[in-house]
Scaffold this motif. Structure first.
Motif, PDB file in Angstrom:
ATOM      1  N   HIS A 192     -27.664  22.548  12.895  1.00 42.81           N
ATOM      2  CA  HIS A 192     -28.631  23.125  13.385  1.00 42.81           C
ATOM      3  C   HIS A 192     -28.990  22.560  14.901  1.00 42.81           C
ATOM      4  O   HIS A 192     -29.762  23.068  15.679  1.00 42.81           O
ATOM      5  N   SER A 193     -28.220  21.425  15.313  1.00 37.61           N
ATOM      6  CA  SER A 193     -28.634  20.705  16.501  1.00 37.61           C
ATOM      7  C   SER A 193     -28.072  21.530  17.674  1.00 37.61           C
ATOM      8  O   SER A 193     -27.185  22.118  17.393  1.00 37.61           O
ATOM      9  N   ASP A 194     -28.793  21.366  18.686  1.00 38.07           N
ATOM     10  CA  ASP A 194     -28.715  22.076  20.016  1.00 38.07           C
ATOM     11  C   ASP A 194     -27.020  21.678  20.308  1.00 38.07           C
ATOM     12  O   ASP A 194     -26.459  22.408  20.997  1.00 38.07           O
ATOM     13  N   VAL A 195     -26.759  20.333  20.321  1.00 33.02           N
ATOM     14  CA  VAL A 195     -25.256  19.931  20.616  1.00 33.02           C
ATOM     15  C   VAL A 195     -24.415  20.697  19.611  1.00 33.02           C
ATOM     16  O   VAL A 195     -23.342  21.196  19.922  1.00 33.02           O
ATOM     17  N   ALA A 196     -24.782  20.588  18.345  1.00 31.14           N
ATOM     18  CA  ALA A 196     -23.765  21.294  17.339  1.00 31.14           C
ATOM     19  C   ALA A 196     -23.553  22.691  17.774  1.00 31.14           C
ATOM     20  O   ALA A 196     -22.522  23.207  17.495  1.00 31.14           O
ATOM     21  N   LEU A 197     -24.749  23.407  18.066  1.00 31.20           N
ATOM     22  CA  LEU A 197     -24.452  24.717  18.366  1.00 31.20           C
ATOM     23  C   LEU A 197     -23.661  24.869  19.585  1.00 31.20           C
ATOM     24  O   LEU A 197     -22.778  25.703  19.338  1.00 31.20           O
ATOM     25  N   ALA A 198     -23.661  24.210  20.564  1.00 26.65           N
ATOM     26  CA  ALA A 198     -23.029  24.308  21.740  1.00 26.65           C
ATOM     27  C   ALA A 198     -21.467  24.074  21.302  1.00 26.65           C
ATOM     28  O   ALA A 198     -20.582  24.822  21.944  1.00 26.65           O
TER      29      ALA A 198
END
Ligand SMILES: NC(=O)c1ccc[n+]([C@@H]2O[C@H](COP(=O)([O-])OP(=O)(O)OC[C@H]3O[C@@H](n4cnc5c(N)ncnc54)[C@H](OP(=O)(O)O)[C@@H]3O)[C@@H](O)[C@H]2O)c1
Length: 243
Positions: free
Chosen positions: A10-16
């Protein structure tokens, strides 16, 4: 096509990271708490890039479930991206013991627990690659975040050691050390622009570092020099600073 597992999806870094890997045509296994909320992300990635995406429930604070979590994956992943982390509201305090335990549990103990099982699977298969998102905060204990910093220090040392072990057992491990990142974790903080990376920059540096078999990656190169300076400030001076 590689099978890429993203922990803390869910993290922004994971999504990127997920978007970059899907754009390259890899299959994604997204793992996170709030498993049901992954569905829209899964659908979006599948439609946008035409790659298979599967979702798994994962909680870093439930180490007893980690072996079963790894065994439930369709097969040993080719690449693992460990992204989850917890800063919390009290990263440098003596007065919140529950939060202190949580910081250590998520950032260090939970990370070690799941990586032990994944690395063993890679060892048995004789190949694989792991990128762990640690932090520059682990390079020197600071007054303002000594709990988070010490947990990340433990994680960095673990990843470095696992890389040396993996060298003899067919898998690679990359320790990623971002400085500031513009994400939910730092929402509302006044971050210095030149020292702050976007989630996309972290994703790019992480994926390329892993592919190039780098040992340690500083997302913005300037942080290597900043941390070199910070590590070398004498203790007698450092303890007086409001850092
Ligand atoms: N932001 C920065 O300035 C910065 C700097 C250096 C390093 N980092 C590191 O970069 C990584 C990504 O952080 P971010 O900035 O993207 O922060 P974020 O948006 O707060 O993401 C952290 C993620 O960790 C997950 N998480 C927390 N506790 C968990 C648990 N018990 N089990 C499973 N997942 C859990 C959260 O899941 P939920 O969505 O379910 O809460 C969240 O998705 C972290 O490792 C962080 O420590 C961040």
């Amino acid at each position: 096509m590689k099978h890429c597992l993203i922990l803390g999806a869910h993290s922004d870094v994971a999504l990127a990271i997920a978007h970059q890997l899907a754009k390259e045509g890899h299959s994604l296994w997204l793992a996170a708490r709030r498993f049901q909320d992954l569905e829209p992300i899964q659908k979006d990635l599948e439609i946008r890039y035409g790659v298979p995406v599967a979702c798994f429930a994962f909680d870093a604070e439930k180490p007893e479930s980690h072996q079963a979590f790894v065994e439930a994956l369709p097969e040993c992943p080719d690449e693992v991206y460990l992204v989850f982390g917890y800063l919390g509201p009290h990263p440098g305090s003596l007065e919140h013991p529950t939060d202190a335990r949580r910081i250590v549990q998520v950032n260090f103990a939970g990370a070690v627990s799941v990586l032990q099982a994944l690395a063993l699977a890679m060892q048995k298969r004789g190949k694989g690659a792991i990128a762990g998102i640690s932090s520059v905060a682990g390079e020197r204990g600071r007054k303002s975040n000594f709990l988070y910093g010490s947990a990340k220090a433990g994680l960095s040392a673990y990843l470095d050691g696992l890389r040396n072990y993996g060298y003899h057992h067919g898998f690679h491990v990359c320790t990623v050390k971002p400085g500031f990142i513009r994400t939910a974790m730092t929402a509302g903080m006044d971050l210095p622009k030149p020292l702050t990376a976007s989630p996309e920059q972290v994703a790019k540096a992480t994926i390329s570092g892993l592919r190039k078999k780098k040992g340690r990656v500083y997302v913005l190169p300037i942080w290597r020099w900043i941390m070199c300076l910070i590590r070398n400030i004498p203790d007698s001076m450092f303890r007086k600073k409001q850092l």
